[in-house]
Structure formats: C-alpha cells, structure tokens
Scaffold this motif. Sequence first.
Motif, PDB file in Angstrom:
ATOM      1  N   ALA A 184      -5.308 -32.552 -80.932  1.00  0.00           N
ATOM      2  CA  ALA A 184      -6.556 -32.284 -81.745  1.00  0.00           C
ATOM      3  C   ALA A 184      -7.525 -31.474 -80.737  1.00  0.00           C
ATOM      4  O   ALA A 184      -8.100 -30.747 -81.236  1.00  0.00           O
ATOM      5  CB  ALA A 184      -7.205 -33.714 -82.037  1.00  0.00           C
ATOM      6  N   ALA A 185      -7.639 -31.987 -79.653  1.00  0.00           N
ATOM      7  CA  ALA A 185      -8.592 -31.368 -78.771  1.00  0.00           C
ATOM      8  C   ALA A 185      -8.075 -29.809 -78.417  1.00  0.00           C
ATOM      9  O   ALA A 185      -8.938 -29.159 -78.516  1.00  0.00           O
ATOM     10  CB  ALA A 185      -8.388 -32.093 -77.141  1.00  0.00           C
TER      11      ALA A 185
ATOM     12  N   ILE B  13      -2.032 -31.402 -85.087  1.00  0.00           N
ATOM     13  CA  ILE B  13      -1.698 -32.736 -85.296  1.00  0.00           C
ATOM     14  C   ILE B  13      -0.629 -32.872 -86.185  1.00  0.00           C
ATOM     15  O   ILE B  13       0.409 -33.451 -85.873  1.00  0.00           O
ATOM     16  CB  ILE B  13      -2.939 -33.642 -85.616  1.00  0.00           C
ATOM     17  CG1 ILE B  13      -3.951 -33.835 -84.565  1.00  0.00           C
ATOM     18  CG2 ILE B  13      -2.260 -35.026 -85.877  1.00  0.00           C
ATOM     19  CD1 ILE B  13      -5.110 -34.266 -85.218  1.00  0.00           C
TER      20      ILE B  13
ATOM     21  N   ILE C  96      -0.934 -42.137 -79.165  1.00  0.00           N
ATOM     22  CA  ILE C  96      -2.420 -41.711 -79.505  1.00  0.00           C
ATOM     23  C   ILE C  96      -2.879 -40.732 -78.596  1.00  0.00           C
ATOM     24  O   ILE C  96      -3.447 -39.714 -78.667  1.00  0.00           O
ATOM     25  CB  ILE C  96      -3.166 -43.068 -79.755  1.00  0.00           C
ATOM     26  CG1 ILE C  96      -2.533 -43.856 -81.049  1.00  0.00           C
ATOM     27  CG2 ILE C  96      -4.500 -42.646 -79.773  1.00  0.00           C
ATOM     28  CD1 ILE C  96      -3.083 -45.102 -80.981  1.00  0.00           C
ATOM     29  N   LEU C  97      -2.830 -41.126 -77.308  1.00  0.00           N
ATOM     30  CA  LEU C  97      -3.385 -39.931 -76.391  1.00  0.00           C
ATOM     31  C   LEU C  97      -2.584 -38.636 -76.656  1.00  0.00           C
ATOM     32  O   LEU C  97      -3.552 -37.669 -76.351  1.00  0.00           O
ATOM     33  CB  LEU C  97      -3.030 -40.455 -74.869  1.00  0.00           C
ATOM     34  CG  LEU C  97      -4.289 -41.258 -74.211  1.00  0.00           C
ATOM     35  CD1 LEU C  97      -3.924 -41.442 -72.884  1.00  0.00           C
ATOM     36  CD2 LEU C  97      -5.480 -40.769 -74.288  1.00  0.00           C
TER      37      LEU C  97
ATOM     38  N   GLN D  47      -1.455 -37.337 -79.132  1.00  0.00           N
ATOM     39  CA  GLN D  47      -1.912 -36.880 -80.316  1.00  0.00           C
ATOM     40  C   GLN D  47      -3.278 -36.322 -80.144  1.00  0.00           C
ATOM     41  O   GLN D  47      -3.719 -35.373 -80.792  1.00  0.00           O
ATOM     42  CB  GLN D  47      -2.114 -37.926 -81.523  1.00  0.00           C
ATOM     43  CG  GLN D  47      -2.186 -37.674 -82.801  1.00  0.00           C
ATOM     44  CD  GLN D  47      -1.830 -38.218 -84.127  1.00  0.00           C
ATOM     45  OE1 GLN D  47      -2.149 -39.438 -83.969  1.00  0.00           O
ATOM     46  NE2 GLN D  47      -1.060 -37.666 -85.017  1.00  0.00           N
ATOM     47  N   ALA D  48      -4.177 -37.010 -79.317  1.00  0.00           N
ATOM     48  CA  ALA D  48      -5.444 -36.536 -79.267  1.00  0.00           C
ATOM     49  C   ALA D  48      -5.587 -35.113 -78.486  1.00  0.00           C
ATOM     50  O   ALA D  48      -6.422 -34.345 -78.599  1.00  0.00           O
ATOM     51  CB  ALA D  48      -6.489 -37.834 -78.428  1.00  0.00           C
ATOM     52  N   LEU D  49      -4.740 -35.143 -77.445  1.00  0.00           N
ATOM     53  CA  LEU D  49      -4.500 -33.711 -76.855  1.00  0.00           C
ATOM     54  C   LEU D  49      -4.289 -32.788 -77.737  1.00  0.00           C
ATOM     55  O   LEU D  49      -4.849 -31.614 -77.640  1.00  0.00           O
ATOM     56  CB  LEU D  49      -3.330 -34.031 -75.837  1.00  0.00           C
ATOM     57  CG  LEU D  49      -3.118 -32.741 -75.069  1.00  0.00           C
ATOM     58  CD1 LEU D  49      -4.105 -32.403 -74.180  1.00  0.00           C
ATOM     59  CD2 LEU D  49      -1.675 -32.839 -74.144  1.00  0.00           C
TER      60      LEU D  49
ATOM     61  N   LEU E 229       3.475 -37.295 -79.623  1.00  0.00           N
ATOM     62  CA  LEU E 229       2.852 -36.841 -80.915  1.00  0.00           C
ATOM     63  C   LEU E 229       2.084 -35.628 -80.640  1.00  0.00           C
ATOM     64  O   LEU E 229       1.377 -35.017 -81.527  1.00  0.00           O
ATOM     65  CB  LEU E 229       1.964 -37.656 -81.764  1.00  0.00           C
ATOM     66  CG  LEU E 229       2.662 -39.092 -82.016  1.00  0.00           C
ATOM     67  CD1 LEU E 229       1.769 -40.053 -82.895  1.00  0.00           C
ATOM     68  CD2 LEU E 229       4.014 -38.531 -83.155  1.00  0.00           C
TER      69      LEU E 229
ATOM     70  N   LEU F 220      -1.007 -34.535 -67.141  1.00  0.00           N
ATOM     71  CA  LEU F 220      -1.221 -35.590 -68.018  1.00  0.00           C
ATOM     72  C   LEU F 220      -0.410 -36.765 -67.739  1.00  0.00           C
ATOM     73  O   LEU F 220      -0.762 -38.033 -67.677  1.00  0.00           O
ATOM     74  CB  LEU F 220      -1.099 -35.288 -69.441  1.00  0.00           C
ATOM     75  CG  LEU F 220      -1.508 -36.231 -70.519  1.00  0.00           C
ATOM     76  CD1 LEU F 220      -2.944 -36.499 -70.510  1.00  0.00           C
ATOM     77  CD2 LEU F 220      -1.039 -35.988 -72.052  1.00  0.00           C
TER      78      LEU F 220
END
Lengths: 395, 295
Positions: free
Chosen positions: A177-178, A296, A170-171, A173-175, A86, A154
């Motif tokens: 976002a970051a 995202i 989820i990870l 996707q968090a990437l 994602l 990663l």
Amino acid sequence: MTAVTPAPPSTAVHPAPVGAVPPGRPAGRSRLRTLAGFAFGAAVLFAVAPLVLSDFRLALLAKYLCVAMVAVGIGIAWGRGGMLTLGQGVFFGLGGYAMAMHLKLADAGPGGMPDFMQLYGQLDELPLWWRPFASPWFALPATVLLPMIVAFGLGSLVFRRRVRGAYFAILSQALAAAMVILLIGQQGTTGGTNGLTDIKGFFGYDLDDPVNQRMVYFVIAGTLLALLALTRQLIHSRYGELLVAVRDGEERVRFLGYDPASVKLVAYVVAAGMAGLAGALFVPAVGIISPALIGIVPSIEFVIGVAVGGRATLLGPVLGAVAVAWARTALSERFPGTWTYLQGLLFVVVVAFLPGGLASLWALARRRDVGARPVRRGWLSLGRRRAERTEVPAA
Amino acid sequence: MTVLFGQLFTGISIGAVLLLIALGLALTFGQMNVINMAHGEFIMAGAYTTYVLQQSITGAGLSLVVALPVAFVVAGTMGVLLEVLLIRRLYARPLDTLLVTWGVSLMLQQLARDVFGSPNVQTRAPELLTGNVALPGGLTIANNRLFILALALAAVAALTLALRLTPLGRRIRAVVQNRDLAAVSGIATSRVDRTTFFLGSGLAGLAGVALTLLGPIGPTMGTNLIIDAFLVVVVGGIGQLKGSVIVAFALGVLQATGEYLTTLSVAKVIVFVAIVAFLQWRPQGLFTLRTRSLA
C-alpha cells in the motif's frame, strides 16, 4: 538427495527434526524423473506453444509466465517457509520499474528525458535517482538486487523480532500500500497512476515486431525453467529441509541451535529476487508497468494462483498461476462481473476445503490408483497443514 | 500556535476514523486471532445501509439516527453468517482465514457493484453536521469531524463498559485470556465467539455510517480502509482495547503532521516506517495481554 547430507554445522549436533525429511526414495530414479519433467516442460514451452498459439496468445502466455515466476517465489516463502507474503507486488514493481526506467531512458536517447516528464513535470533535467538507470550495467542487476535489498532490510528487521504469521502478512501488505501511494504521489518522476507506458524498444530490438515479441517470450520461458531448476535444488537441499522445519516448528528449530530468522530471511529474499526478475521481464512482454499492477490487489492475486496450484509443491504454483491468469482473461473478456465472483469463490473453496491445492487432488488420485503403497513426497507433494498451527502468536 | 492546534485536531479526527474502523477488528482479531479481511466490506455495508435508508426516509438527520442501529444489525448479521459458515471451520489456520475472508470481500464488493453500480454514491448530511464550530483564535472545527470523534469515543466507552460490567463481557474476557480454561469453566466458547463477531462486525457497520459524512461511498471503499485498521490493531497489541485507542490517535497525529510537513504520499510512508520501527521495539504491540496460556 537426503541420503548424502553432509555433516551438520558445529552449532547443531542433533539431526533435523523428525517429519521434515521426506521419506527416502531411490535418488537415481527421482533425478531421472525430474530431468524428464524438465525436458517435457521445455518441449511444451519452446516447441508446442509457439507452434500452436497465435502471436497474440503467445504474448499473453509470456505475461502469465511472468506471474508464474512470482508464484514460484511465493511457493518458497509461503508454501515451504510459512511466510504469507501479501506484498510481492512491491518486488515485482521494483524490478519492473527498474527495467522500464532503463528502457525509457534508452528510448529517449543520450541526454534525453522520458516523454511523460515533459508532460507533467516542470522538470528541467533528469532527477538524480533516475540517472544510474541509463546504464544497462546498473539497471539490469538492479532489477533483481533492488527487490532483494528491500526484502533483506524489511526481513532482517521483522524476522529477528519474531514478527510472524498474520502480523507479517499485514506488514507486507502495508508495504504494498505504501509503495503504491508513494508512486502515485510522486507523479512528476514516476508517471503517477499511469505508470511507465509506451515502451517501444528492448535493447535495440523493436518491441512492435512480432519476431522480437517471440524472442521476449523465449527469454521468459527460459528464465522460468531456470528458476524452477534452481528452486528444485533449493527445496531438496539441506537448507530446504531446514526451511520446512522452521515452518512446522520454529521454536523447535531454534532449540536445535539454528537461527530461524536467517533461514526465513533467505527464503524471503530469494522470493523477492524472483518477483523482481519477473517484473523486469514483464515490462518488455507487456510494454507497461503501473501502480495498478503492483498494489494490494495484484499482490494478493499472485497468492491465489499459488494456493490453487498447491503452495508447497514445485510445479503447483506455476500451473496454478498460469491457470488462474488464463481463466481470468478467458472469463473477464466475456463476463467481467462473473469473474470477480468466481475469483472470490476460488479463494474460499480452495483455501478452506482444499488447502493442498489442486496438486493434492492429483496426489489423492494417485494414492487410490496405487492402493496400499504410501504416497511419496515428490515434487508434487502435499502441502501439510501443521504449519500455521504453530504460528498463532501467544496472546 | 493556531497551526499547531489545527494540525493536532486534524490528527485527532483522522485518529477517530481509524479508531472507529479498527475497534471492531480489535475485538474479533483480539479474541479469536481471526484476520477478517471482509471487515472493510462490513464498513461498506454500513455505509450503503445509510444510503438505502435515505431513499425512504427523507430527513437527513432522522435517517442518520435510524441508520446507526440498523447498520449495526446489518453488518453484525453479515459477520455472524461469515463466522458460522466459514471462519468457525478455520480456527486452527489463521493465515488461511485471511485468504478466505479476502475471497468473501471480493464477492461482497462485486455484489455492491451489481446492486448499487460501480460509481460512488453520495448521501445527504444533516444540516446540523455541515457547518463549523468556531473556536477562539480563528480556529474552526468541522461539525461532522466532531460528530465522528464523539461517536468513536462513545463506542469505546460503551464497549469498555460492556466488557467490564456485563456477564457477556466477562465471558468474552475469559475466552480472550484463556480459551481452554474458559471452556472448562462451563463457558460456551463458540457461542461467545459468535456474539463477539456480531459486536465486532456491528461496530464496522457504525463506522460505515460515520464515513458517509466524510465523502462518497463506493464498492471499493473497504479495501482502502482495512489495512490502516489492521495496522492500528497490530501496533496496539491484541487482546485489549486501550492499545488500539492510543495507537489510533497517535497514528492520526503522525499522519497529519507528516502531511503538513511533506505530502500525503510521503506521510503514508513515514507512518509505515514508524510502524516497522515501533515493532522492533515492541513486536507484540503496545500492550500485551499476559496470560499463562501456552498457545
């Protein structure tokens, strides 16, 4: 293709797991069909589209084809490898920013600074990490290599520790976002929310000139075809079989002596490289790259095209991505709110009730036509549903 | 020293918000392995419930008190609807559930836009919660932050007691530990799932009410919260609550410290890197539920 597989490496004396190998088919005919398919695709992209479409529509198609390149990568990582990523926007963005930084610096001329830096920043000189991008010999390879390096970093951490399924999604996707938060926060050197805009030239060609816009379109169409050819070779190779095997039964593949982590890593890195290339070509086609294009929401929108078209097929992601992007433009021009409902509904209906995507409709129709003959798993094969069942983490 | 305590409290109050938004997820994700991306929109529903109630109930304090149970029921009902209509059909496909619920969240966002308009709206905070508490040493703590901390701790306590002591809690724990064995023992697992989903989504509604105290509410507020919430649950480990509680506060303090030492954006990246590093050490999260199930 599978009939002439070389001997397996010494670590694995067993054959590949049953079910991963597509049923045998006459190799010659299949190759001929593929070539015919590519010739048809090339004719549509290079001859029909430029003749039929106006300059404006052709520029839009160029944009869609960039999204389709990302979709091809997601098709490999998710459709074939079972890794729902994602965060492809991150790689798309890395490629896009690398290209845009080079083009901005080229616009500014030697020793010059991009316009936005003088606007926001109290910067006296170019930041250190911008400098290498002045050279095309650095910037162009970087558009592909930078995303691949990040994906490798990663991926090698995450896959080795067997973080998978929803956790991986989820990870990733968090990437995304970051990355967006970082880009917006460092406004002085990245352009912040606006991103890098107003890109005028592409290696000496003026991008406002419609002729040059056409040239960019042809470059993009050619790249997409090349990526499709590469992907076809990849998924029909021994490695492609192994990737599907890892998707359907990671533990079994491990017990057969392979290392699933490296198998997944290759697919993830290849997908990242494709997204980076797409981002790099998106910049001259559209003239902007910004956090809103890579966060995202766009990252997950890359996935919907793949889901609609058919995740495990070669052409499904491309057709799905172009169709969804086209529908988005067509509908959101007139009814912006309706499009959001429709997009949500697409997600729900396609993923819940038609997991194979539109490609599976095609396959179903074909089965009905042919009657008793079994469906062949060609390049529009059905995405199988066993994949995620094995991915439920042991809770 | 004052700075240190100030940062610590900032971290704890960030952690309390994280805890409140992640608690419901810990329940639904933990029990059913269901990734509900619409959880953020249930938070939004809770926030808008407060807003709507304030249109008819003028007293800010009273409306807040009324909003807590109402939002719980509103969000919980939405959760049950989602479970019955979609998620139940997709249990074998957790990744697909993620995408489907994302589609649902898009539609709910657009619905909020159509009903309440795209600009953010503001709710009134009760007088009691607008001031500060002065501590010795020149330290001040905002009342609304204290309220959220208290609400989060109360929610954890209530949930823990419910899981430990009530028959429903016993059934929920049984299903989490071994679904098949629970089913064989005569527990109606699908009914337990539905109840769990009601509780988890209802907790999202509570979080929504609490968030109205911190800032304006808008249609996209859920998207910004959901990832943090999922990270808390992933790092905390699924299947039990204590991991999420510890991780929520740890991430809050890390975020506050990072923000103090660098900037907000760099702090977010630091948190992400820390999470990836942590998962190298414990890929299944802080606490794992050891079961003999072969799933």
